[in-house]
Design an enzyme around this catalytic site. Structure first.
Site, short mmCIF file in Angstrom:
data_model
loop_
_atom_site.label_atom_id
_atom_site.label_comp_id
_atom_site.label_asym_id
_atom_site.label_seq_id
_atom_site.Cartn_x
_atom_site.Cartn_y
_atom_site.Cartn_z
N TYR A 255 1.56 3.30 -16.97
CA TYR A 255 0.37 2.79 -16.29
C TYR A 255 -0.80 2.48 -17.24
CZ TYR A 255 2.91 4.34 -12.17
OH TYR A 255 3.87 4.50 -11.19
N HIS B 75 -0.03 -4.20 -8.69
CA HIS B 75 0.63 -3.05 -9.33
C HIS B 75 0.44 -3.15 -10.82
CE1 HIS B 75 2.34 -2.03 -5.52
NE2 HIS B 75 2.71 -3.29 -5.38
#
Ligand code: DQA
Length: 143
Positions: free
Chosen positions: A23, A97
């Site tokens: 991430y 995302h």
């Protein structure tokens, strides 16, 4: 211009320390700062929650705004409640995302919310938020 709502769902409050190899190392505060620097004229509502009902309420609150950018986290993959809230909110909507959900576990490849949004961005890291907000603003000015 009316406001742009950027809503982050479950577990996204841990960005920065949560699996940085997947991430990235930016926190949500960093992403918010980045957006405000890149789009100084935009009035942002930038929020995060781990509570699904709260998220549903925030999606409905975005009615009447210039648009909505949402990273639902794991709710992406199973929350029909969030799908229905998005479907009922008639503004430009983008699902974001950070990671490329299609290159990960099988269960991440399915989004139950995608049918209720205009566009999906995945795998661009924090830059995905910039792209999503750019799209929403473009829609607002008729581009
Ligand atoms: C995520 C992808 C989801 O599968 C995951 O559950 C998240 C983050 C992303 O930004 O890549 O929490 O939405």
């Amino acid at each position: 211009m009316a406001s742009v709502h950027v809503l982050n769902g479950v577990n996204l409050g841990a960005l920065g320390t949560r699996r940085p190899e997947v991430y990235g190392t930016l926190t949500l505060d960093d992403i918010q700062r980045m957006l405000r620097e890149e789009f100084p004229g935009v009035d942002f509502e930038f929020r995060q929650t781990d509570y699904e009902g709260e998220m549903v309420g925030w999606v409905r609150e975005a009615a009447g705004s210039a648009g909505l950018v949402v990273n639902p986290g794991a709710w992406t993959h199973y929350s029909y409640a969030l799908h229905d809230a998005l479907e009922a909110t008639n503004v430009p909507k983008v699902e974001v995302h950070l990671s490329n959900v299609h290159a990960r576990e099988d269960w991440r490849r399915r989004s139950v919310v995608s049918p209720a949004v205009d566009a999906v961005v995945a795998g661009m890291g924090a830059r995905g938020y910039l792209a999503a907000v750019g799209y929403v603003i473009g829609r607002a000015v008729g581009a």
